[in-house]
Design a protein around this motif. Structure first.
Motif, PDB file in Angstrom:
ATOM      1  N   PHE A 175      -8.362   4.810   7.607  1.00 29.95           N
ATOM      2  CA  PHE A 175      -7.995   4.702   9.206  1.00 29.95           C
ATOM      3  C   PHE A 175      -6.613   4.747   9.617  1.00 29.95           C
ATOM      4  O   PHE A 175      -5.755   4.263   9.208  1.00 29.95           O
ATOM      5  CB  PHE A 175      -8.648   3.431   9.342  1.00 29.95           C
ATOM      6  N   PHE A 176      -6.640   5.539  10.842  1.00 27.27           N
ATOM      7  CA  PHE A 176      -5.273   5.352  11.706  1.00 27.27           C
ATOM      8  C   PHE A 176      -5.498   5.559  13.055  1.00 27.27           C
ATOM      9  O   PHE A 176      -6.654   6.293  13.270  1.00 27.27           O
ATOM     10  CB  PHE A 176      -4.119   6.444  10.984  1.00 27.27           C
ATOM     11  N   ASN A 177      -4.804   5.178  13.895  1.00 25.88           N
ATOM     12  CA  ASN A 177      -4.942   5.248  15.350  1.00 25.88           C
ATOM     13  C   ASN A 177      -3.898   6.522  15.761  1.00 25.88           C
ATOM     14  O   ASN A 177      -2.714   6.601  15.593  1.00 25.88           O
ATOM     15  CB  ASN A 177      -4.681   4.396  16.209  1.00 25.88           C
ATOM     16  N   VAL A 178      -4.391   7.450  16.526  1.00 26.14           N
ATOM     17  CA  VAL A 178      -3.405   8.593  17.022  1.00 26.14           C
ATOM     18  C   VAL A 178      -2.509   7.974  18.316  1.00 26.14           C
ATOM     19  O   VAL A 178      -1.761   8.078  18.537  1.00 26.14           O
ATOM     20  CB  VAL A 178      -4.111   9.910  17.525  1.00 26.14           C
ATOM     21  N   THR A 179      -3.519   7.238  19.118  1.00 23.18           N
ATOM     22  CA  THR A 179      -3.174   6.485  20.143  1.00 23.18           C
ATOM     23  C   THR A 179      -3.573   5.244  20.291  1.00 23.18           C
ATOM     24  O   THR A 179      -4.458   4.752  19.645  1.00 23.18           O
ATOM     25  CB  THR A 179      -3.228   7.069  21.686  1.00 23.18           C
ATOM     26  N   ASP A 180      -3.576   4.287  21.299  1.00 24.08           N
ATOM     27  CA  ASP A 180      -4.268   3.077  21.521  1.00 24.08           C
ATOM     28  C   ASP A 180      -5.545   3.420  21.714  1.00 24.08           C
ATOM     29  O   ASP A 180      -6.470   2.405  21.532  1.00 24.08           O
ATOM     30  CB  ASP A 180      -3.601   2.197  22.794  1.00 24.08           C
ATOM     31  N   TYR A 181      -6.078   4.480  22.107  1.00 26.30           N
ATOM     32  CA  TYR A 181      -7.439   4.767  22.405  1.00 26.30           C
ATOM     33  C   TYR A 181      -8.225   5.642  21.389  1.00 26.30           C
ATOM     34  O   TYR A 181      -9.314   5.789  21.594  1.00 26.30           O
ATOM     35  CB  TYR A 181      -7.356   5.369  23.878  1.00 26.30           C
ATOM     36  N   ILE A 182      -7.396   6.483  20.600  1.00 28.46           N
ATOM     37  CA  ILE A 182      -8.230   7.158  19.796  1.00 28.46           C
ATOM     38  C   ILE A 182      -8.051   6.784  18.307  1.00 28.46           C
ATOM     39  O   ILE A 182      -6.805   6.646  17.814  1.00 28.46           O
ATOM     40  CB  ILE A 182      -7.462   8.849  19.926  1.00 28.46           C
ATOM     41  N   ASN A 183      -9.229   6.665  17.784  1.00 27.00           N
ATOM     42  CA  ASN A 183      -9.097   6.205  16.316  1.00 27.00           C
ATOM     43  C   ASN A 183      -9.764   7.111  15.369  1.00 27.00           C
ATOM     44  O   ASN A 183     -10.706   8.100  15.519  1.00 27.00           O
ATOM     45  CB  ASN A 183      -9.935   4.890  16.327  1.00 27.00           C
ATOM     46  N   THR A 197     -12.891   7.772  20.297  1.00 25.95           N
ATOM     47  CA  THR A 197     -11.911   7.616  21.449  1.00 25.95           C
ATOM     48  C   THR A 197     -12.713   6.712  22.683  1.00 25.95           C
ATOM     49  O   THR A 197     -13.912   6.902  22.949  1.00 25.95           O
ATOM     50  CB  THR A 197     -11.901   9.059  22.520  1.00 25.95           C
ATOM     51  N   ARG A 198     -12.095   5.574  22.806  1.00 23.17           N
ATOM     52  CA  ARG A 198     -12.521   4.464  23.844  1.00 23.17           C
ATOM     53  C   ARG A 198     -11.532   4.342  24.785  1.00 23.17           C
ATOM     54  O   ARG A 198     -10.422   3.773  24.670  1.00 23.17           O
ATOM     55  CB  ARG A 198     -12.736   3.289  22.956  1.00 23.17           C
ATOM     56  N   ILE A 199     -11.899   4.484  26.200  1.00 20.38           N
ATOM     57  CA  ILE A 199     -11.045   4.335  27.323  1.00 20.38           C
ATOM     58  C   ILE A 199     -11.957   4.008  28.393  1.00 20.38           C
ATOM     59  O   ILE A 199     -13.051   4.279  28.556  1.00 20.38           O
ATOM     60  CB  ILE A 199     -10.090   5.336  27.581  1.00 20.38           C
ATOM     61  N   TRP A 200     -11.563   3.055  29.394  1.00 22.55           N
ATOM     62  CA  TRP A 200     -12.176   2.892  30.583  1.00 22.55           C
ATOM     63  C   TRP A 200     -13.376   2.286  30.186  1.00 22.55           C
ATOM     64  O   TRP A 200     -13.557   1.234  29.401  1.00 22.55           O
ATOM     65  CB  TRP A 200     -12.099   3.885  31.442  1.00 22.55           C
ATOM     66  N   LYS A 201     -14.545   2.757  30.606  1.00 24.85           N
ATOM     67  CA  LYS A 201     -15.980   2.311  30.233  1.00 24.85           C
ATOM     68  C   LYS A 201     -16.383   3.436  29.547  1.00 24.85           C
ATOM     69  O   LYS A 201     -17.893   3.417  29.510  1.00 24.85           O
ATOM     70  CB  LYS A 201     -16.604   1.984  31.539  1.00 24.85           C
ATOM     71  N   LEU A 202     -15.891   4.221  28.906  1.00 21.87           N
ATOM     72  CA  LEU A 202     -16.222   5.341  27.969  1.00 21.87           C
ATOM     73  C   LEU A 202     -15.931   5.184  26.506  1.00 21.87           C
ATOM     74  O   LEU A 202     -14.990   4.574  26.200  1.00 21.87           O
ATOM     75  CB  LEU A 202     -15.672   6.760  28.413  1.00 21.87           C
ATOM     76  N   ASN A 203     -16.881   5.440  25.765  1.00 21.80           N
ATOM     77  CA  ASN A 203     -16.759   5.700  24.076  1.00 21.80           C
ATOM     78  C   ASN A 203     -17.157   6.999  23.908  1.00 21.80           C
ATOM     79  O   ASN A 203     -18.220   7.453  24.316  1.00 21.80           O
ATOM     80  CB  ASN A 203     -17.313   4.489  23.473  1.00 21.80           C
ATOM     81  N   TYR A 204     -16.393   7.880  23.124  1.00 19.07           N
ATOM     82  CA  TYR A 204     -16.878   9.247  22.638  1.00 19.07           C
ATOM     83  C   TYR A 204     -16.429   9.231  21.563  1.00 19.07           C
ATOM     84  O   TYR A 204     -15.304   9.143  20.677  1.00 19.07           O
ATOM     85  CB  TYR A 204     -16.052  10.225  23.644  1.00 19.07           C
ATOM     86  N   GLN A 205     -17.681   9.655  20.492  1.00 21.49           N
ATOM     87  CA  GLN A 205     -17.297   9.894  19.142  1.00 21.49           C
ATOM     88  C   GLN A 205     -17.616  11.220  18.683  1.00 21.49           C
ATOM     89  O   GLN A 205     -18.838  11.817  18.988  1.00 21.49           O
ATOM     90  CB  GLN A 205     -18.213   8.899  18.418  1.00 21.49           C
ATOM     91  N   ASN A 206     -16.843  11.799  17.873  1.00 18.83           N
ATOM     92  CA  ASN A 206     -17.020  13.106  17.249  1.00 18.83           C
ATOM     93  C   ASN A 206     -17.208  12.895  15.928  1.00 18.83           C
ATOM     94  O   ASN A 206     -16.229  12.022  15.142  1.00 18.83           O
ATOM     95  CB  ASN A 206     -15.746  13.936  17.338  1.00 18.83           C
ATOM     96  N   LEU A 207     -18.129  13.354  15.029  1.00 16.04           N
ATOM     97  CA  LEU A 207     -18.387  13.141  13.788  1.00 16.04           C
ATOM     98  C   LEU A 207     -18.621  14.446  13.069  1.00 16.04           C
ATOM     99  O   LEU A 207     -19.585  15.114  13.312  1.00 16.04           O
ATOM    100  CB  LEU A 207     -19.795  12.125  13.648  1.00 16.04           C
ATOM    101  N   PHE A 208     -17.908  14.578  11.908  1.00 16.37           N
ATOM    102  CA  PHE A 208     -17.893  15.860  11.010  1.00 16.37           C
ATOM    103  C   PHE A 208     -18.274  15.557   9.769  1.00 16.37           C
ATOM    104  O   PHE A 208     -17.621  14.842   8.838  1.00 16.37           O
ATOM    105  CB  PHE A 208     -16.777  16.656  11.095  1.00 16.37           C
ATOM    106  N   MET A 209     -19.436  15.813   9.249  1.00 17.86           N
ATOM    107  CA  MET A 209     -20.049  15.461   7.953  1.00 17.86           C
ATOM    108  C   MET A 209     -20.160  16.736   7.106  1.00 17.86           C
ATOM    109  O   MET A 209     -20.638  17.688   7.459  1.00 17.86           O
ATOM    110  CB  MET A 209     -21.386  14.726   8.300  1.00 17.86           C
TER     111      MET A 209
END
Length: 553
Positions: free
Chosen positions: A214-222, A255-267
């Motif tokens: 795991f690593f964070n690109v920014t405070d909001y993107i994991n 990506t989690r910011i404000w009242k939003l959470n956005y997830q990209n999943l590549f499998m």
């Protein structure tokens, strides 16, 4: 998947200059999941409103726990709160002295009851724990001794709070109940496992290996790159993605910011196959987007989409688009792939009730819906459910009810690569398609160490008959359907089933459980007496640092 690995490699090269803290995730079957569900409903916290994307991150969980007014919680919740903080101590900012063992083993091991080996120094954290589950079972009308024998280890760590990692490694031997053997025979897969071998002629041997970085690109993107399982949903089941099947290789960007959470999943997955000796299995791919919006303190709205595809064992670059609405890309490619879209809702009411639901569209044509002729291509899955905590004012008595409906041929495709499966197991609901299911759960924790749970699962499903495809087995091609109109849920050979269970668990020591359960399972197929089966299964087991192995399908 090579392109995803290259993207990860590029991100890792730039990572050392970043200074954002990184958290590992809570494991499958996390023992404090009931506490998390209760606290989300009772306090309507916006961070926990995104915990339907499982596994959830430890740092966010601890941050929430540290805000709770412990003096207002029940005695049991207070004990669970303390245990949850101790099991995620790397993120605790307050006093940790209460976590220390009164007497460590050889002054080295179990310095705190939750961790066999623990290192927590500047720039480095490491926790290692043994994993054990030994269960013996007795099934009516079955002379064989049934068992589950699991042993291994799990661990997690952080380096400079910039890079996180975890692993879970177990060796398993299992002789399951008869209906599970039927599943293995019909699907050529052990539920939740990948490659397996025969053990003692009627049992199975398999290895379960999981791990992530795991690593964070920014405070909001994991970012997470791993080989494990994911789950999307608020219910006991999921119409989108469940953790029922085998592990898979994936890259997840959250990506989690404000009242939003956005997830990209590549499998990267394996299509349906029959294993014949040692050979290289083919690959297929799934890309998923999930966008959650915390519209109010009590209402969460989510949008989901996925595409299952294969390109001769290579990834399609067009599906690396991080922006939602894959369907437009799939159409631009000529509509060769299996695309799904969905909507989910969750509402927390009066600090006692949660209502939730999911709606998945595999294929949809409004004119055919209006026609009312039961067109086969209107394929969808629907989930409606609710949770109620502290029922009738009884502390720590919680109930949950859930209805799941899936039309015939949902999740299936015109070729085996595009089906919504991995390693011969469904990616979503374990029953596949063409069914109606009700799930009822009552859970009571009268004492911090004692938990009782009753579960009732009832279903009606249409099965294949005389080799004819009636749309329940999603690995079969939908082009083999016998007709186009007149399709209703339950079409085909009618079957009804009930799976009722009672479980009692006692925590002898931190993360060491004594489990006892009684299960009654009945499957009735009026047109085929050979498939009708009634079973009573009693089990007794010891479990340490892992989830319970359940047969709830």
């Amino acid at each position: 998947m090579q392109v995803i690995k290259r993207l990860l490699y590029t991100a890792c090269l730039s990572f050392p200059v970043l200074g954002f803290s990184q958290s590992t995730l809570l494991p499958q079957g996390y023992k404090h999941q009931p506490l998390m569900d209760r606290m989300e409903i009772m306090y309507r916290d916006s961070a926990l409103s995104f915990q339907h994307l499982k596994p959830f991150d430890r740092r966010g969980w601890v941050r929430f726990l540290e805000t709770l007014p412990a003096e207002q919680l029940s005695r049991v919740d207070q004990s669970n709160l303390h245990s949850a903080l101790m099991n995620n101590s790397e993120w605790v900012t307050g006093d940790k002295s209460s976590f220390q063992s009164k007497k460590a083993l050889f002054k080295t091991f179990y310095n705190q009851p939750s961790d066999f080996a623990l290192v927590d120094v500047k720039d480095f954290f490491l926790s290692i724990n043994p994993v054990v589950q030994f269960t013996v079972m007795k099934e009516s009308d079955n002379s064989e001794s049934l068992f589950q024998n699991t042993k291994g280890a799990r661990g997690r760590g952080m380096i400079a709070k910039r890079i996180g990692f975890d692993f879970y490694l177990t060796d398993n031997q299992e002789r399951p109940p008869s209906f599970v053997k039927d599943f293995i025979r019909d699907n050529r897969a052990v539920p939740g496992a990948g490659y397996y071998k025969t053990f003692k002629s009627t049992a199975f041997d398999y290895f379960d290996a999981r791990g992530s970085v795991f690593f964070n690109v920014t405070d909001y993107i994991n970012m997470q790159f791993g080989y494990d399982r994911n789950f999307i949903g608020n219910g006991y089941r999921s119409m989108f993605l469940s953790d029922f099947g085998n592990n898979n290789l994936f890259l997840k960007i959250n990506t989690r910011i404000w009242k939003l959470n956005y997830q990209n999943l590549f499998m990267e997955l394996n299509p349906s196959h029959i294993r014949r000796g040692d050979n290289l299995l083919d690959k297929k791919y799934v890309t998923m987007h999930h966008l959650s919006w915390q519209a109010t303190r009590w209402l969460n709205i989510g949008f989901f989409e996925s595409v299952v595809f294969g390109r001769a064992n290579r990834f399609d670059f067009s599906y690396l688009n991080p922006i939602i609405f894959y369907r437009s890309i799939e159409q631009q490619n000529g509509s060769p792939d299996n695309a799904n879209v969905g909507l989910d809702l969750k509402a927390n009411i009066a600090k006692r009730i949660q209502l939730y639901g999911q709606l998945l569209f595999d294929e949809f044509k409004l004119s055919e819906i209006k026609g009312g002729n039961g067109w086969w291509g209107n394929k969808y899955g629907l989930q409606l459910g609710g949770k109620y905590v502290d029922v009738a004012g009884i502390k720590n008595l919680d109930i949950q009810g859930e209805l799941n409906i899936v039309r015939p041929f949902t999740y299936s495709f015109r070729d085996s690569v595009g089906s919504y499966m991995h390693y011969n197991q469904p990616l979503a609901h374990p029953r596949g398609a063409n069914f109606v299911e009700f799930v009822g759960i009552a859970r009571y924790q009268p004492h911090p160490k004692l938990t009782l749970q009753g579960k009732l699962i009832a279903w009606k499903q249409g099965l294949d008959s005389a080799g004819i495809n009636f749309g329940s087995r999603i690995g079969r091609l939908y082009t083999t359907r016998p007709f186009d109109y007149g399709w209703q849920i339950g079409e085909g050979r009618a079957s009804t089933g009930i799976n009722a269970s009672l479980w009692v668990g006692y925590e002898l020591k931190e993360n060491l459980f004594l489990d006892g359960s009684l299960m009654l399972r009945k499957l009735d197929v009026p047109d085929d007496a050979s498939l009708t089966r009634n079973s009573t299964i009693f089990s007794l087991g010891l479990r340490m640092n892992m989830f319970r192995r359940e047969y709830d399908y």
